[in-house]
Design an enzyme around this catalytic site. Structure first.
Site, PDB file in Angstrom:
ATOM      1  N   GLY A   1       0.802  -1.226   0.000  1.00  0.00           N
ATOM      2  CA  GLY A   1       0.000   0.000   0.000  1.00  0.00           C
ATOM      3  C   GLY A   1       0.830   1.269   0.000  1.00  0.00           C
ATOM      4  O   GLY A   1       0.302   2.358  -0.223  1.00  0.00           O
ATOM      5  N   THR A   2       2.138   1.149   0.240  1.00  0.00           N
ATOM      6  CA  THR A   2       3.010   2.330   0.269  1.00  0.00           C
ATOM      7  C   THR A   2       3.008   3.002  -1.106  1.00  0.00           C
ATOM      8  O   THR A   2       2.937   2.313  -2.127  1.00  0.00           O
ATOM      9  CB  THR A   2       4.446   1.896   0.645  1.00  0.00           C
ATOM     10  OG1 THR A   2       4.376   1.113   1.824  1.00  0.00           O
ATOM     11  CG2 THR A   2       5.355   3.086   0.876  1.00  0.00           C
ATOM     12  N   THR A   3       3.137   4.320  -1.128  1.00  0.00           N
ATOM     13  CA  THR A   3       3.169   5.041  -2.404  1.00  0.00           C
ATOM     14  C   THR A   3       4.541   5.675  -2.617  1.00  0.00           C
ATOM     15  O   THR A   3       5.376   5.688  -1.712  1.00  0.00           O
ATOM     16  CB  THR A   3       2.081   6.138  -2.449  1.00  0.00           C
ATOM     17  OG1 THR A   3       2.296   7.022  -1.343  1.00  0.00           O
ATOM     18  CG2 THR A   3       0.698   5.539  -2.361  1.00  0.00           C
TER      19      THR A   3
ATOM     20  N   ALA B   1      -2.162   2.549  -5.166  1.00  0.00           N
ATOM     21  CA  ALA B   1      -1.968   3.818  -4.471  1.00  0.00           C
ATOM     22  C   ALA B   1      -3.191   4.163  -3.639  1.00  0.00           C
ATOM     23  O   ALA B   1      -3.139   5.050  -2.788  1.00  0.00           O
ATOM     24  CB  ALA B   1      -1.713   4.927  -5.483  1.00  0.00           C
ATOM     25  N   ASN B   2      -4.297   3.464  -3.884  1.00  0.00           N
ATOM     26  CA  ASN B   2      -5.522   3.814  -3.173  1.00  0.00           C
ATOM     27  C   ASN B   2      -6.410   2.583  -3.041  1.00  0.00           C
ATOM     28  O   ASN B   2      -6.935   2.098  -4.027  1.00  0.00           O
ATOM     29  CB  ASN B   2      -6.249   4.934  -3.917  1.00  0.00           C
ATOM     30  CG  ASN B   2      -7.225   5.624  -3.005  1.00  0.00           C
ATOM     31  OD1 ASN B   2      -8.019   4.963  -2.343  1.00  0.00           O
ATOM     32  ND2 ASN B   2      -7.166   6.937  -2.950  1.00  0.00           N
TER      33      ASN B   2
ATOM     34  N   HIS C   1      -3.855  16.879   0.436  1.00  0.00           N
ATOM     35  CA  HIS C   1      -3.655  15.919   1.525  1.00  0.00           C
ATOM     36  C   HIS C   1      -3.055  16.629   2.728  1.00  0.00           C
ATOM     37  O   HIS C   1      -2.504  17.724   2.610  1.00  0.00           O
ATOM     38  CB  HIS C   1      -2.689  14.800   1.111  1.00  0.00           C
ATOM     39  CG  HIS C   1      -3.291  13.774   0.189  1.00  0.00           C
ATOM     40  ND1 HIS C   1      -3.360  13.930  -1.173  1.00  0.00           N
ATOM     41  CD2 HIS C   1      -3.838  12.559   0.454  1.00  0.00           C
ATOM     42  CE1 HIS C   1      -3.928  12.871  -1.714  1.00  0.00           C
ATOM     43  NE2 HIS C   1      -4.232  12.016  -0.753  1.00  0.00           N
ATOM     44  N   HIS C   2      -3.070  15.950   3.866  1.00  0.00           N
ATOM     45  CA  HIS C   2      -2.429  16.403   5.108  1.00  0.00           C
ATOM     46  C   HIS C   2      -0.912  16.600   4.905  1.00  0.00           C
ATOM     47  O   HIS C   2      -0.317  16.013   4.006  1.00  0.00           O
ATOM     48  CB  HIS C   2      -2.655  15.357   6.202  1.00  0.00           C
ATOM     49  CG  HIS C   2      -2.297  13.970   5.780  1.00  0.00           C
ATOM     50  ND1 HIS C   2      -1.039  13.461   5.874  1.00  0.00           N
ATOM     51  CD2 HIS C   2      -3.056  13.005   5.195  1.00  0.00           C
ATOM     52  CE1 HIS C   2      -1.005  12.229   5.401  1.00  0.00           C
ATOM     53  NE2 HIS C   2      -2.227  11.923   4.968  1.00  0.00           N
TER      54      HIS C   2
ATOM     55  N   LYS D   1       1.922  13.759   4.385  1.00  0.00           N
ATOM     56  CA  LYS D   1       2.076  12.956   3.158  1.00  0.00           C
ATOM     57  C   LYS D   1       3.325  13.407   2.409  1.00  0.00           C
ATOM     58  O   LYS D   1       3.497  14.578   2.114  1.00  0.00           O
ATOM     59  CB  LYS D   1       0.834  13.066   2.270  1.00  0.00           C
ATOM     60  CG  LYS D   1       0.943  12.140   1.051  1.00  0.00           C
ATOM     61  CD  LYS D   1      -0.392  11.926   0.393  1.00  0.00           C
ATOM     62  CE  LYS D   1      -0.273  11.088  -0.867  1.00  0.00           C
ATOM     63  NZ  LYS D   1       0.161   9.708  -0.613  1.00  0.00           N
TER      64      LYS D   1
ATOM     65  N   GLY E   1      -0.153   9.223  -5.543  1.00  0.00           N
ATOM     66  CA  GLY E   1      -0.258   8.092  -6.477  1.00  0.00           C
ATOM     67  C   GLY E   1      -1.642   8.040  -7.119  1.00  0.00           C
ATOM     68  O   GLY E   1      -1.789   7.690  -8.299  1.00  0.00           O
TER      69      GLY E   1
HETATM   70  N1  LIG Z   1      -2.674   2.489  -0.760  1.00  0.00           N
HETATM   71  C1  LIG Z   1      -3.460   3.233   0.015  1.00  0.00           C
HETATM   72  O1  LIG Z   1      -4.699   3.128  -0.012  1.00  0.00           O
HETATM   73  C2  LIG Z   1      -2.835   4.221   0.985  1.00  0.00           C
HETATM   74  C3  LIG Z   1      -3.643   4.913   1.913  1.00  0.00           C
HETATM   75  C4  LIG Z   1      -3.004   5.741   2.849  1.00  0.00           C
HETATM   76  C5  LIG Z   1      -1.633   5.880   2.863  1.00  0.00           C
HETATM   77  N2  LIG Z   1      -0.889   5.215   1.917  1.00  0.00           N
HETATM   78  C6  LIG Z   1       0.588   5.265   1.918  1.00  0.00           C
HETATM   79  O2  LIG Z   1       1.044   4.396   2.966  1.00  0.00           O
HETATM   80  C7  LIG Z   1       2.302   4.864   3.448  1.00  0.00           C
HETATM   81  C8  LIG Z   1       2.252   5.000   4.960  1.00  0.00           C
HETATM   82  O3  LIG Z   1       1.310   5.979   5.319  1.00  0.00           O
HETATM   83  P1  LIG Z   1       1.014   6.329   6.867  1.00  0.00           P
HETATM   84  O4  LIG Z   1       0.051   7.481   6.844  1.00  0.00           O
HETATM   85  O5  LIG Z   1       0.648   5.103   7.641  1.00  0.00           O
HETATM   86  O6  LIG Z   1       2.479   6.855   7.330  1.00  0.00           O
HETATM   87  P2  LIG Z   1       3.070   6.970   8.814  1.00  0.00           P
HETATM   88  O7  LIG Z   1       1.992   7.228   9.793  1.00  0.00           O
HETATM   89  O8  LIG Z   1       4.198   7.942   8.708  1.00  0.00           O
HETATM   90  O9  LIG Z   1       3.661   5.507   9.114  1.00  0.00           O
HETATM   91  C9  LIG Z   1       4.774   4.982   8.445  1.00  0.00           C
HETATM   92  C10 LIG Z   1       5.254   3.767   9.205  1.00  0.00           C
HETATM   93  O10 LIG Z   1       6.360   3.193   8.497  1.00  0.00           O
HETATM   94  C11 LIG Z   1       7.386   2.905   9.435  1.00  0.00           C
HETATM   95  N3  LIG Z   1       8.688   2.843   8.769  1.00  0.00           N
HETATM   96  C12 LIG Z   1       9.523   3.853   8.387  1.00  0.00           C
HETATM   97  N4  LIG Z   1      10.630   3.354   7.814  1.00  0.00           N
HETATM   98  C13 LIG Z   1      10.483   2.009   7.819  1.00  0.00           C
HETATM   99  C14 LIG Z   1      11.290   0.928   7.369  1.00  0.00           C
HETATM  100  N5  LIG Z   1      12.476   1.147   6.772  1.00  0.00           N
HETATM  101  N6  LIG Z   1      10.838  -0.356   7.540  1.00  0.00           N
HETATM  102  C15 LIG Z   1       9.631  -0.587   8.120  1.00  0.00           C
HETATM  103  N7  LIG Z   1       8.823   0.397   8.570  1.00  0.00           N
HETATM  104  C16 LIG Z   1       9.251   1.676   8.414  1.00  0.00           C
HETATM  105  C17 LIG Z   1       7.275   4.021  10.463  1.00  0.00           C
HETATM  106  O11 LIG Z   1       7.974   3.646  11.650  1.00  0.00           O
HETATM  107  P3  LIG Z   1       7.883   4.520  13.010  1.00  0.00           P
HETATM  108  O12 LIG Z   1       6.576   4.116  13.626  1.00  0.00           O
HETATM  109  O13 LIG Z   1       9.076   4.045  13.794  1.00  0.00           O
HETATM  110  O14 LIG Z   1       7.963   5.967  12.602  1.00  0.00           O
HETATM  111  C18 LIG Z   1       5.765   4.075  10.624  1.00  0.00           C
HETATM  112  O15 LIG Z   1       5.322   3.066  11.523  1.00  0.00           O
HETATM  113  C19 LIG Z   1       2.588   6.171   2.657  1.00  0.00           C
HETATM  114  O16 LIG Z   1       3.391   5.860   1.541  1.00  0.00           O
HETATM  115  C20 LIG Z   1       1.200   6.602   2.202  1.00  0.00           C
HETATM  116  O17 LIG Z   1       1.246   7.433   1.049  1.00  0.00           O
HETATM  117  C21 LIG Z   1      -1.463   4.393   0.984  1.00  0.00           C
END
Ligand SMILES: NC(=O)c1ccc[n+]([C@@H]2O[C@H](COP(=O)([O-])OP(=O)(O)OC[C@H]3O[C@@H](n4cnc5c(N)ncnc54)[C@H](OP(=O)(O)O)[C@@H]3O)[C@@H](O)[C@H]2O)c1
Length: 233
Positions: free
Chosen positions: A78-80, A104-105, A138-139, A142, A148
């Protein structure tokens, strides 16, 4: 299912809650503290999981893809922000006979929005005189811009309306939930279509759905392909 989580931030925590509510078990959970760990080591810890779900950072995606492929664990990505590494990810999955679904979504509403935008772009292009544009907000947490989802919308509009380099504007501020607006402007009027996410729970539900759907499948799938398959019934 026993699920591993890459990332335990805003999305990872919601995925955990959704998965537990659906009766799944959470195994390995990785965060930034595990950033320095390699694919081979993580593959050892992933064995015995049915799937892993990744909402972490773009820099970690290839390592996570490789860890899952080596372990024979299906991955929901799910990461973008890792589009430029997509060919390498496909190569890794193919080399290990693995399986990956990415998008991406993961919101069902956005999947329907994509299809409505495609239909509108086709009709307005046939009518003539309309120029498409895309806006997304977005917030401020992001990292990637344009989103994406906006890049997917641009690809859909450019193909369906046979348009070139459709303009995309991005805003990052405060706590704005994901908002995407596709407009078609003419001398006489403007047609706009908007999708606004109210919460992130829809993304988490889509990720758990994808983890179930990909069980028993091999290869790389886009979330949109999975959704088409589900729509077919
Ligand atoms: N596909 C979709 O529908 C969708 C929806 C929403 C978001 N996203 C994407 O999902 C991603 C995460 O979003 P989020 O809002 O959850 O972000 P977030 O709140 O910043 O969380 C990111 C997480 O990744 C961890 N992390 C960082 N580096 C890492 C590594 N090398 N290995 C493993 N974990 C690591 C962080 O660790 P810590 O806890 O230690 O900081 C944190 O727990 C973004 O790319 C976002 O654009 C996709």
């Amino acid at each position: 299912m026993r699920l591993g989580l890459f990332g335990h931030g805003a999305m990872g925590r919601l995925v955990e809650a959704r998965a537990r509510a659906d009766g799944h078990e959470i195994g390995l959970v990785l965060t930034s503290r595990d950033a320095a760990r390699g694919a081979a080591e993580l593959a050892g810890e992933l064995r015995g999981h049915d799937a892993a779900i990744d909402f972490s950072v773009a820099d970690a995606v290839l390592r996570n893809v490789e860890a899952c492929a080596r372990a024979g664990v299906t991955l929901v990505e799910g990461t973008t922000g890792w589009n430029e590494q997509a060919d390498e990810a496909r190569r890794i999955v193919a080399a290990h006979g693995g399986s990956l679904v990415y998008g991406a979504n993961f919101s069902v509403g956005v999947q329907i929005f994509y299809r409505v935008v495609r239909a509108a772009a086709e009709m307005l292009s046939a009518a003539g005189g309309y120029e498409p544009f895309i806006e997304e907000a977005h917030h401020s947490r992001k990292r990637d811009a344009p989103s994406g989802t906006a890049l997917n919308l641009r690809a859909i509009v450019e193909e369906a309306a046979r348009a070139e380099s459709v303009s995309v504007a991005s805003t990052r501020a405060g706590h704005i939930p994901g908002t995407h607006r596709v407009g078609f402007d003419s001398a006489a009027d403007t047609v706009t279509l908007t999708h606004t996410a109210r919460s992130r729970e829809g993304f988490a539900a889509g990720a758990v759905l994808a983890a179930r759907w990909i069980q028993g499948r091999r290869g790389v799938y886009e979330f949109a392909e999975m959704f088409d398959d589900i729509l077919k019934g």
